[in-house]
Design a protein around this motif. Structure first.
Motif, PDB file in Angstrom:
ATOM      1  N   ALA A 107      69.075  77.613   0.655  1.00  0.00           N
ATOM      2  CA  ALA A 107      67.812  78.027   1.277  1.00  0.00           C
ATOM      3  C   ALA A 107      67.918  79.373   1.960  1.00  0.00           C
ATOM      4  O   ALA A 107      66.906  79.938   2.375  1.00  0.00           O
ATOM      5  CB  ALA A 107      67.366  76.962   2.281  1.00  0.00           C
ATOM      6  N   GLN A 108      69.147  79.908   2.077  1.00  0.00           N
ATOM      7  CA  GLN A 108      69.333  81.192   2.731  1.00  0.00           C
ATOM      8  C   GLN A 108      70.530  81.901   2.115  1.00  0.00           C
ATOM      9  O   GLN A 108      71.371  81.280   1.457  1.00  0.00           O
ATOM     10  CB  GLN A 108      69.557  81.034   4.241  1.00  0.00           C
ATOM     11  CG  GLN A 108      70.895  80.457   4.660  1.00  0.00           C
ATOM     12  CD  GLN A 108      71.051  78.981   4.398  1.00  0.00           C
ATOM     13  OE1 GLN A 108      70.097  78.229   4.608  1.00  0.00           O
ATOM     14  NE2 GLN A 108      72.224  78.559   3.953  1.00  0.00           N
ATOM     15  N   ALA A 109      70.572  83.210   2.304  1.00  0.00           N
ATOM     16  CA  ALA A 109      71.710  83.992   1.832  1.00  0.00           C
ATOM     17  C   ALA A 109      72.888  83.823   2.791  1.00  0.00           C
ATOM     18  O   ALA A 109      72.737  83.328   3.906  1.00  0.00           O
ATOM     19  CB  ALA A 109      71.317  85.459   1.719  1.00  0.00           C
ATOM     20  N   GLY A 110      74.059  84.241   2.331  1.00  0.00           N
ATOM     21  CA  GLY A 110      75.235  84.232   3.191  1.00  0.00           C
ATOM     22  C   GLY A 110      76.369  83.374   2.690  1.00  0.00           C
ATOM     23  O   GLY A 110      77.521  83.595   3.056  1.00  0.00           O
ATOM     24  N   SER A 157      74.656  81.525   9.159  1.00  0.00           N
ATOM     25  CA  SER A 157      74.343  81.169  10.540  1.00  0.00           C
ATOM     26  C   SER A 157      73.035  80.379  10.529  1.00  0.00           C
ATOM     27  O   SER A 157      72.184  80.595   9.664  1.00  0.00           O
ATOM     28  CB  SER A 157      74.189  82.427  11.400  1.00  0.00           C
ATOM     29  OG  SER A 157      75.316  83.268  11.302  1.00  0.00           O
ATOM     30  N   TYR A 158      72.896  79.485  11.482  1.00  0.00           N
ATOM     31  CA  TYR A 158      71.675  78.686  11.524  1.00  0.00           C
ATOM     32  C   TYR A 158      71.460  78.160  12.938  1.00  0.00           C
ATOM     33  O   TYR A 158      72.404  78.081  13.748  1.00  0.00           O
ATOM     34  CB  TYR A 158      71.753  77.521  10.529  1.00  0.00           C
ATOM     35  CG  TYR A 158      72.872  76.543  10.822  1.00  0.00           C
ATOM     36  CD1 TYR A 158      72.644  75.385  11.560  1.00  0.00           C
ATOM     37  CD2 TYR A 158      74.173  76.776  10.363  1.00  0.00           C
ATOM     38  CE1 TYR A 158      73.670  74.493  11.836  1.00  0.00           C
ATOM     39  CE2 TYR A 158      75.199  75.892  10.622  1.00  0.00           C
ATOM     40  CZ  TYR A 158      74.943  74.753  11.354  1.00  0.00           C
ATOM     41  OH  TYR A 158      75.962  73.876  11.631  1.00  0.00           O
ATOM     42  N   ILE A 202      74.373  79.096  15.571  1.00  0.00           N
ATOM     43  CA  ILE A 202      75.825  79.070  15.402  1.00  0.00           C
ATOM     44  C   ILE A 202      76.173  79.504  13.977  1.00  0.00           C
ATOM     45  O   ILE A 202      75.317  79.524  13.084  1.00  0.00           O
ATOM     46  CB  ILE A 202      76.416  77.670  15.670  1.00  0.00           C
ATOM     47  CG1 ILE A 202      75.865  76.647  14.667  1.00  0.00           C
ATOM     48  CG2 ILE A 202      76.144  77.240  17.104  1.00  0.00           C
ATOM     49  CD1 ILE A 202      76.545  75.284  14.750  1.00  0.00           C
ATOM     50  N   ASP A 203      77.425  79.851  13.786  1.00  0.00           N
ATOM     51  CA  ASP A 203      77.947  80.115  12.457  1.00  0.00           C
ATOM     52  C   ASP A 203      78.539  78.828  11.908  1.00  0.00           C
ATOM     53  O   ASP A 203      79.016  77.983  12.663  1.00  0.00           O
ATOM     54  CB  ASP A 203      79.050  81.186  12.504  1.00  0.00           C
ATOM     55  CG  ASP A 203      78.552  82.506  13.082  1.00  0.00           C
ATOM     56  OD1 ASP A 203      77.387  82.857  12.824  1.00  0.00           O
ATOM     57  OD2 ASP A 203      79.336  83.175  13.792  1.00  0.00           O
ATOM     58  N   ASN A 204      78.536  78.701  10.567  1.00  0.00           N
ATOM     59  CA  ASN A 204      79.160  77.506  10.006  1.00  0.00           C
ATOM     60  C   ASN A 204      80.634  77.451  10.358  1.00  0.00           C
ATOM     61  O   ASN A 204      81.216  76.388  10.534  1.00  0.00           O
ATOM     62  CB  ASN A 204      78.981  77.468   8.487  1.00  0.00           C
ATOM     63  CG  ASN A 204      79.767  78.555   7.779  1.00  0.00           C
ATOM     64  OD1 ASN A 204      79.707  79.722   8.155  1.00  0.00           O
ATOM     65  ND2 ASN A 204      80.494  78.189   6.754  1.00  0.00           N
ATOM     66  N   GLY A 205      81.270  78.621  10.475  1.00  0.00           N
ATOM     67  CA  GLY A 205      82.670  78.701  10.859  1.00  0.00           C
ATOM     68  C   GLY A 205      82.978  80.045  11.466  1.00  0.00           C
ATOM     69  O   GLY A 205      82.138  80.956  11.462  1.00  0.00           O
ATOM     70  N   GLU A 250      79.326  89.648  16.055  1.00  0.00           N
ATOM     71  CA  GLU A 250      78.484  89.326  17.206  1.00  0.00           C
ATOM     72  C   GLU A 250      77.059  89.775  16.942  1.00  0.00           C
ATOM     73  O   GLU A 250      76.846  90.862  16.387  1.00  0.00           O
ATOM     74  CB  GLU A 250      79.028  90.016  18.470  1.00  0.00           C
ATOM     75  CG  GLU A 250      80.200  89.294  19.104  1.00  0.00           C
ATOM     76  CD  GLU A 250      80.394  89.679  20.566  1.00  0.00           C
ATOM     77  OE1 GLU A 250      79.656  90.574  21.050  1.00  0.00           O
ATOM     78  OE2 GLU A 250      81.251  89.099  21.212  1.00  0.00           O
ATOM     79  N   PRO A 251      76.073  88.968  17.333  1.00  0.00           N
ATOM     80  CA  PRO A 251      76.250  87.641  17.942  1.00  0.00           C
ATOM     81  C   PRO A 251      76.565  86.543  16.933  1.00  0.00           C
ATOM     82  O   PRO A 251      77.046  85.490  17.303  1.00  0.00           O
ATOM     83  CB  PRO A 251      74.894  87.402  18.603  1.00  0.00           C
ATOM     84  CG  PRO A 251      73.925  88.135  17.728  1.00  0.00           C
ATOM     85  CD  PRO A 251      74.654  89.359  17.269  1.00  0.00           C
ATOM     86  N   THR A 252      76.287  86.795  15.633  1.00  0.00           N
ATOM     87  CA  THR A 252      76.537  85.792  14.601  1.00  0.00           C
ATOM     88  C   THR A 252      76.965  86.477  13.312  1.00  0.00           C
ATOM     89  O   THR A 252      76.807  87.691  13.140  1.00  0.00           O
ATOM     90  CB  THR A 252      75.269  84.960  14.304  1.00  0.00           C
ATOM     91  OG1 THR A 252      74.260  85.829  13.769  1.00  0.00           O
ATOM     92  CG2 THR A 252      74.752  84.257  15.546  1.00  0.00           C
ATOM     93  N   LEU A 253      77.479  85.681  12.377  1.00  0.00           N
ATOM     94  CA  LEU A 253      77.840  86.199  11.068  1.00  0.00           C
ATOM     95  C   LEU A 253      76.629  86.766  10.337  1.00  0.00           C
ATOM     96  O   LEU A 253      76.699  87.831   9.719  1.00  0.00           O
ATOM     97  CB  LEU A 253      78.464  85.091  10.222  1.00  0.00           C
ATOM     98  CG  LEU A 253      79.880  84.665  10.565  1.00  0.00           C
ATOM     99  CD1 LEU A 253      80.214  83.360   9.842  1.00  0.00           C
ATOM    100  CD2 LEU A 253      80.880  85.745  10.201  1.00  0.00           C
ATOM    101  N   ALA A 254      75.518  86.042  10.390  1.00  0.00           N
ATOM    102  CA  ALA A 254      74.316  86.504   9.691  1.00  0.00           C
ATOM    103  C   ALA A 254      73.831  87.829  10.250  1.00  0.00           C
ATOM    104  O   ALA A 254      73.419  88.721   9.502  1.00  0.00           O
ATOM    105  CB  ALA A 254      73.212  85.454   9.787  1.00  0.00           C
ATOM    106  N   ALA A 255      73.892  87.973  11.562  1.00  0.00           N
ATOM    107  CA  ALA A 255      73.421  89.208  12.191  1.00  0.00           C
ATOM    108  C   ALA A 255      74.300  90.393  11.821  1.00  0.00           C
ATOM    109  O   ALA A 255      73.838  91.541  11.820  1.00  0.00           O
ATOM    110  CB  ALA A 255      73.386  89.038  13.710  1.00  0.00           C
TER     111      ALA A 255
END
Length: 412
Positions: free
Chosen positions: A34-37, A42-43, A52-55, A197-202
Motif C-alpha cells: 500500500a506504500q513505497a519503501g 514507516s507508518y 515508527i519505522d518497521n526496523g 531522522e525523524p523516520t526512514l520514510a522521511a
C-alpha cells in the motif's frame, strides 16, 4: 520521452527510478504494498500513537551510493550522526561500558590507546581484522579468524552479525570483508554511523517520490505483477491481472527473490533467509541518552534512542520469531531500563517480526545471487539480494538499483 517501468518501490526500485529520471527517463513504478519503501517503511502505529519505522536501519558515512542518492533527492540532511566514528557498548554480564573510537584516517593509530579499544584487548589481537580481508570466496568468517576471544565477543561478533544478519560462524567472509573494506579499513570518518531522522520514510522514501513526481514519475501501489509476457529475447507485456500492458522500453524487477523466481522460472537466487526482530517503545529518552548502544550478553543487540521513542533491533533472530510478543517486549524493556536507568514499568510497545528480512549471508547463498542482467535484453534485476558484493544493506539495495538503471540506459 523515454519510458521505463520499475516493479517494486523499495530502496532498490526507488534508486533505479532516481537514476533513470536523472538521465531524462520518465519512470513508472508499481508496488504490491500500500506504500513505497519496502523494508524501509514507516507508518503510524495506533498502539504507540507515533510514527515508527518497521526496523532500525543504520547506514555509514562512507556509504557512497547512499550519499549520492540522498544528495540527488535533496535529503542529505535527513540522516544524522557524529562527525567521527563513536560506538557505545554495554556488557550485561558485568555492567562494563566502553566506547570504540577509531580515528578519522585509514592509519589506525587509535589502537595505541587502551581507552579507544575494546576492554581487555591488546593491539596484536586486531590483526585478525586484516586476516579477514584475504581468502577464498567459499570461506566463512570463522575460517579466517578466531571467534573465541574477547575481541570477537565484544566487537567482531555483534558488528558482523548486524552487518550480515547471519551468525559470523557461518557467514560469508567475502561479504564481511566487503563491509570492513568500505568502513573501518577506510578510517573512522567512513565508519561514522548515520540514522534516519525523524523516520526512514522521511529520509529515503518521501523525498524520492516528491523528486520523481516533479520529473513526471508515477507510482501505483496495491498492484501486483502476475506474469511477464515475452517474445524472443524481449519482455513485451506485463500482466497485472486486468489485461496485458504493452512494454516498449526497459523493465526493472526490484522485488524479493521469491517473487522474481515466480516470474522468471529457473532464476538463480538465494533460498535461505534470516529474521530480524524489532521492538518499539513509546517512551521519550531523557537528555544525554546515547543515540545507539550495542548490548553484549542480552536479548537486545542494539538500542536506539529517538526523540519520542526507544527501539531495539535483534539480527539473525530466528530463535525469537516464535516467542510471544509480550514476553519479548518485557524482556527488551527490562534490559533497556537497566542500561539507561529508566522506570521498570512497561510503556506502550510494539513488536515487529520479519521472518525473511534478508537472505542468509553464507558463502553458499551468496553464490546463488544473480547479476542485474537477465536472458531478456530489456529486463533487469535489482535488490539487495542480487550480486552487489555486499550483504543485504541499504547501501547494497541502492547500488543494485543504480546498476540496473545503467544497464537499462544502454538500450538507447
Amino acid at each position: 520521452m523515454r519510458r521505463a517501468t520499475i516493479i517494486g518501490a523499495g530502496m532498490a526500485g526507488l534508486s533505479a527510478a532516481v537514476e533513470l529520471a536523472r538521465d531524462g527517463w520518465k519512470v513508472e513504478l508499481s508496488d504490491s504494498a500500500a506504500q513505497a519503501g519496502g523494508r524501509c517503511r514507516s507508518y503510524h502505529d495506533p498502539q504507540l500513537g507515533r510514527v515508527i519505522d518497521n526496523g532500525n536501519h543504520l547506514v555509514l558515512a562512507g556509504n557512497q551510493a547512499v550519499a549520492t542518492y540522498l544528495a540527488t533527492i535533496g535529503a542529505s540532511d535527513r540522516v544524522v550522526g557524529p562527525a567521527s566514528a563513536s560506538f557505545d557498548f554495554v556488557d550485561l554480564k558485568d555492567g562494563a561500558r566502553w566506547t570504540i573510537r577509531p580515528n578519522d584516517g585509514p592509519i589506525p593509530w587509535w589502537l595505541l590507546f587502551a581507552g579507544r579499544r575494546v576492554p581487555g584487548t591488546g593491539i596484536a589481537s586486531y590483526a585478525a581484522l586484516g586476516r579477514l580481508l584475504v581468502g577464498r570466496n567459499s570461506d566463512r568468517v570463522s575460517d579466517r579468524i578466531d571467534l573465541s576471544g574477547q575481541l570477537a565477543r565484544l566487537l567482531i561478533d555483534p558488528v558482523l552479525l548486524s552487518a550480515l544478519n547471519t551468525d559470523p560462524r557461518e557467514g560469508s567472509a567475502r561479504l564481511a570483508a566487503a563491509v570492513i573494506k568500505g568502513s573501518l579499513a577506510r578510517g573512522g570518518k567512513a565508519s561514522a554511523p548515520r540514522i534516519a531522522e525523524p523516520t526512514l520514510a522521511a529520509a529515503f522514501v518521501e523525498p524520492a517520490l516528491a523528486w520523481l513526481a516533479l520529473r513526471g514519475g508515477r507510482l501505483a501501489t496495491g498492484t501486483r505483477l502476475r506474469a511477464l509476457v515475452t517474445e524472443g529475447d524481449r519482455v513485451t507485456g506485463l500482466d497485472f491481472g486486468d489485461g496485458i500492458e504493452p512494454v516498449h522500453g526497459p523493465v526493472i524487477l526490484a522485488v524479493p527473490p521469491w517473487v522474481a523466481q515466480s516470474l522468471l522460472p529457473g532464476l538463480s537466487a538465494p533460498t535461505e533467509f534470516r529474521a530480524i526482530v524489532n521492538a518499539h517503545f513509546a517512551f521519550a529518552p531523557p537528555p544525554g541518552t546515547p543515540a545507539m548502544i550495542g548490548v553484549i550478553g542480552g536479548t537486545a543487540e542494539w538500542i536506539f534512542a529517538f526523540e519520542d521513542r526507544i527501539s531495539v533491533t535483534v539480527s539473525g533472530a530466528d530463535r525469537l520469531v516464535d516467542t510471544d510478543r509480550e514476553t519479548l517486549a518485557r524482556t527488551f524493556w527490562g534490559e533497556i531500563a537497566a542500561i539507561h536507568k529508566l522506570p521498570t514499568e512497561l510503556p506502550p510497545w510494539q513488536i515487529v517480526k520479519e521472518k525473511r528480512a534478508t537472505f542468509a549471508a553464507t558463502p553458499e547463498q551468496d553464490a546463488l545471487r544473480p547479476g542485474a542482467a537477465t536472458q531478456y535484453r530489456n529486463l533487469f534485476l535489482a535488490g539487495d539480494w542480487t550480486q552487489t558484493g555486499l550483504p543485504a544493506t541499504i547501501e547494497g539495495a541502492i547500488r543494485s538499483g543504480v546498476t540496473a538503471a545503467k544497464l537499462a540506459n544502454r538500450l538507447t
